[in-house]
Write an enzyme that holds these catalytic residues in place. Structure first.
Site, mmCIF file in Angstrom:
data_model
loop_
_atom_site.group_PDB
_atom_site.id
_atom_site.type_symbol
_atom_site.label_atom_id
_atom_site.label_comp_id
_atom_site.label_asym_id
_atom_site.label_seq_id
_atom_site.Cartn_x
_atom_site.Cartn_y
_atom_site.Cartn_z
ATOM 1 N N HIS A 105 0.833 -1.200 0.000
ATOM 2 C CA HIS A 105 0.000 0.000 0.000
ATOM 3 C C HIS A 105 0.863 1.243 0.000
ATOM 4 O O HIS A 105 1.938 1.267 0.575
ATOM 5 C CB HIS A 105 -0.995 0.014 1.171
ATOM 6 C CG HIS A 105 -0.380 -0.082 2.532
ATOM 7 N ND1 HIS A 105 0.184 -1.244 3.029
ATOM 8 C CD2 HIS A 105 -0.249 0.836 3.514
ATOM 9 C CE1 HIS A 105 0.623 -1.041 4.257
ATOM 10 N NE2 HIS A 105 0.390 0.233 4.578
ATOM 11 N N HIS A 107 0.898 5.324 0.870
ATOM 12 C CA HIS A 107 0.259 6.409 1.613
ATOM 13 C C HIS A 107 0.424 7.682 0.784
ATOM 14 O O HIS A 107 1.559 8.040 0.429
ATOM 15 C CB HIS A 107 0.958 6.631 2.959
ATOM 16 C CG HIS A 107 0.812 5.498 3.915
ATOM 17 N ND1 HIS A 107 -0.123 5.497 4.920
ATOM 18 C CD2 HIS A 107 1.482 4.323 4.021
ATOM 19 C CE1 HIS A 107 -0.008 4.380 5.614
ATOM 20 N NE2 HIS A 107 0.961 3.644 5.091
#
Length: 144
Positions: A105, A107
């Site tokens: 992931h 950010h």
């Protein structure tokens, strides 16, 4: 050193399967962008690949390319939606690198000049506030 296997019970895998709700702001064939539930700044968004990958060490090239394209799209929209002066992009790999959830992931965090990131306390943000921020970001994305 061998990278540990992908664990399909992580929170992002559960979100992708629809087992856990999220504030989704964008989706395409290969990626999903959701609001971070513990935001370090207003508009903090996460981009995740739909295909299983633990992190940068095992992700397929086509998946990371899609993640980066979506990351750019979200960053551009955040600049407008949150009147940002800049964007911070963070990505962590393995525990020693700061990774806590073992599904790749990114950010994407809109930033204002002179405003520090909020500390990562583990406290979840108000759901209504996240929904409002998600709507604000989707409104800009819809015009792009």
């Amino acid at each position: 050193m061998t990278t540990p296997a992908y664990a399909s019970e992580n929170i992002f895998a559960k979100i992708l399967r629809g087992e856990i709700p999220s504030h989704k702001v964008y989706e395409d064939d290969m990626t999903v962008a959701i609001m971070d539930i513990m935001p370090r700044a207003d508009g903090h968004t996460l981009v995740i690949p739909k295909n299983a990958s633990r992190n940068m060490l095992d992700v397929a090239t086509e998946d990371i390319n899609a993640v980066m394209a979506t990351t750019q799209k979200i960053a551009q929209a955040q600049m407008i939606a949150f009147e940002a002066d800049g964007i911070t992009i963070q990505q962590f790999n393995e525990s020693a690198g700061g990774q806590v959830i073992f599904h790749l992931h990114m950010h994407i965090i809109p930033r204002k000049e002179g405003v520090s990131l909020r500390p990562h306390t583990g406290d979840m943000a108000d759901g209504d506030l996240l929904a409002q921020q998600a709507e604000k970001l989707r409104a800009v994305l819809d015009k792009m």
